[in-house]
Motif scaffolding. Sequence first.
Motif, PDB file in Angstrom:
ATOM      1  N   THR A 256      -6.640   5.200 -38.820  1.00 18.40           N
ATOM      2  CA  THR A 256      -7.034   5.828 -37.567  1.00 18.40           C
ATOM      3  C   THR A 256      -5.966   6.845 -37.199  1.00 18.40           C
ATOM      4  OG1 THR A 256      -5.855   4.296 -36.078  1.00 18.40           O
ATOM      5  CG2 THR A 256      -8.037   3.619 -36.875  1.00 18.40           C
ATOM      6  N   GLY A 257      -6.322   7.795 -36.349  1.00 13.40           N
ATOM      7  CA  GLY A 257      -5.311   8.775 -35.980  1.00 13.40           C
ATOM      8  C   GLY A 257      -5.781   9.765 -34.931  1.00 13.40           C
ATOM      9  N   LEU A 272      -9.775   9.805 -34.032  1.00 12.08           N
ATOM     10  CA  LEU A 272     -10.540   9.110 -35.059  1.00 12.08           C
ATOM     11  C   LEU A 272     -10.228   7.614 -35.002  1.00 12.08           C
ATOM     12  CD1 LEU A 272     -10.028  11.811 -37.793  1.00 12.08           C
ATOM     13  CD2 LEU A 272     -12.091  11.396 -36.474  1.00 12.08           C
ATOM     14  N   ALA A 273     -11.000   6.919 -34.166  1.00 13.49           N
ATOM     15  CA  ALA A 273     -10.921   5.463 -33.992  1.00 13.49           C
ATOM     16  C   ALA A 273      -9.540   4.992 -33.555  1.00 13.49           C
ATOM     17  CB  ALA A 273     -11.349   4.748 -35.270  1.00 13.49           C
ATOM     18  N   HIS A 274      -8.814   5.847 -32.821  1.00 18.53           N
ATOM     19  CA  HIS A 274      -7.436   5.539 -32.435  1.00 18.53           C
ATOM     20  C   HIS A 274      -7.345   5.228 -30.932  1.00 18.53           C
ATOM     21  CE1 HIS A 274      -3.320   5.572 -33.937  1.00 18.53           C
ATOM     22  NE2 HIS A 274      -2.951   6.096 -32.781  1.00 18.53           N
ATOM     23  N   ASN A 289     -10.209   8.448 -23.982  1.00 20.25           N
ATOM     24  CA  ASN A 289     -10.396   7.411 -25.006  1.00 20.25           C
ATOM     25  C   ASN A 289     -11.650   7.616 -25.844  1.00 20.25           C
ATOM     26  OD1 ASN A 289     -12.327   6.746 -23.157  1.00 20.25           O
ATOM     27  ND2 ASN A 289     -11.347   4.853 -22.459  1.00 20.25           N
ATOM     28  N   ARG A 290     -12.159   8.837 -25.858  1.00 25.46           N
ATOM     29  CA  ARG A 290     -13.311   9.131 -26.710  1.00 25.46           C
ATOM     30  C   ARG A 290     -12.866   9.165 -28.178  1.00 25.46           C
ATOM     31  NH1 ARG A 290     -15.058  14.608 -23.753  1.00 25.46           N
ATOM     32  NH2 ARG A 290     -12.778  14.738 -23.708  1.00 25.46           N
ATOM     33  N   THR A 291     -13.575   8.444 -29.019  1.00 22.74           N
ATOM     34  CA  THR A 291     -13.178   8.365 -30.427  1.00 22.74           C
ATOM     35  C   THR A 291     -14.383   8.518 -31.353  1.00 22.74           C
ATOM     36  OG1 THR A 291     -13.461   5.960 -30.588  1.00 22.74           O
ATOM     37  CG2 THR A 291     -11.324   6.753 -29.821  1.00 22.74           C
ATOM     38  N   ASP A 292     -14.066   8.824 -32.605  1.00 22.31           N
ATOM     39  CA  ASP A 292     -15.073   8.908 -33.661  1.00 22.31           C
ATOM     40  C   ASP A 292     -14.739   7.901 -34.763  1.00 22.31           C
ATOM     41  OD1 ASP A 292     -16.533  10.951 -32.436  1.00 22.31           O
ATOM     42  OD2 ASP A 292     -15.192  12.498 -33.237  1.00 22.31           O
ATOM     43  N   ILE A 305     -17.939  15.043 -36.090  1.00 19.82           N
ATOM     44  CA  ILE A 305     -16.569  15.190 -35.581  1.00 19.82           C
ATOM     45  C   ILE A 305     -16.629  15.863 -34.211  1.00 19.82           C
ATOM     46  CG2 ILE A 305     -14.325  16.289 -35.911  1.00 19.82           C
ATOM     47  CD1 ILE A 305     -14.708  16.158 -38.857  1.00 19.82           C
ATOM     48  N   ASN A 306     -16.004  15.233 -33.239  1.00 26.56           N
ATOM     49  CA  ASN A 306     -15.949  15.803 -31.894  1.00 26.56           C
ATOM     50  C   ASN A 306     -14.561  16.371 -31.635  1.00 26.56           C
ATOM     51  OD1 ASN A 306     -18.607  15.150 -30.645  1.00 26.56           O
ATOM     52  ND2 ASN A 306     -17.991  13.076 -31.206  1.00 26.56           N
ATOM     53  N   ILE A 307     -14.493  17.681 -31.494  1.00 28.14           N
ATOM     54  CA  ILE A 307     -13.239  18.355 -31.192  1.00 28.14           C
ATOM     55  C   ILE A 307     -13.172  18.587 -29.686  1.00 28.14           C
ATOM     56  CG2 ILE A 307     -11.789  20.367 -31.639  1.00 28.14           C
ATOM     57  CD1 ILE A 307     -12.303  18.686 -34.114  1.00 28.14           C
TER      58      ILE A 307
END
Length: 381
Positions: A256-257, A272-274, A289-292, A305-307
């Motif tokens: 994650t990162g 990314l799931a972090h 805290n939005r993650t992918d 992918i959400n930028i």
Amino acid sequence: MIKILIIDENEDHRYFLKYLFSNENEILKALEFNEEFKVYEAKNGLEGIKMAQLYEPNVVILEEKLPEMSGIKVCERLKLIKRDFDIPIIFFTAVNDLNTKERAFQIGASDYIVKPAHPYEILIRVKKHLDFYNTQKKLKQTLENYEKDLKIARNVQKNLLPKIKKINNIVFDYIYISSHNTSGDMLEIIPMTSNKIFAYIYDISGHGVTSALLSIIVKQEIDRIINNDKLTDLKEIILKLEESVKEYFFDGRYFTGIFSIISENNIEYVNLAHREVIFLKNNNIEYDNRTDFPLGVGLINENNINIFKREIDKDTFVIFYTDGILDMTNFTEKELHNIMVEKEYKNIKEIIDTLKEEISNHLDWNFPNDDITVLALKQEE
């Protein structure tokens, strides 16, 4: 060669035992002893202790009833002389007393055989304890080698962390505390142009040397993508990273990162799931805290992918962290947020020093359960 030390005052008993371990004894072949024996003899406890230190036998066969010093005392002395004197000590004695047996086992004897005993019984019990001892010895060596590997892995990861605390107009500081088994955390700041940097933090799943190795591989790939391929689009960077490292992640592993591009008054980032991204300004905290999906498992593509983009100024602190800090006993996400707003921080160092003190109080000089990594960034005044 298996070295046997016999400590017994009775010459006939010593002769009997010495014969048991001679090449002429067919029972040895039946029990599949694959090595020859070297037998040492001692007539009393003091002589036996000296010979044990000198010859370092693989097994000690000990009579309880000895002149001047009992077998119990001999066993105690052997255990005290060397803490790692864990070779099998087998009492072979005429003393058939329950209290003596109990005491022998309490001080570290491996077995207690009462004379007389059948040769087969003696040898099979010696073999059992030898096999157990050798297995323990191999396991101990394996663990010692693994500890050395872990220490190397922790040091390598630590040496890959940033050596400077300012790039372009971005000042930063960080905390990195490795767990005993190392969990693969990493962070870095890489200049992209004169007014743009690439900043990231990530956490490899699992623990141990494999996690450390994967962490190094991921870092090398990121360096290559930024410095050699010269990619500057965040989505392209992540897709390239996922494609280049996913072959190394299998058996449920992933990482994650948070990856970001920071330019003047602007941050572009992907989670990314972090853990969440924290924005701190004038005692006010905001967190995203939005993650992918995590990386390394082939789930990421250009459509999911959400930028995210956000304006920041010179009063805004940006904070990334891994979840190791929340694995500390009695430390929660709420407490982390409270530390952020308990006072108005003037610079990055104040935030990092406050967190270091809090972490130190919780860990009390122990390794954390998981790597603890925090990265704080801010535009220079």
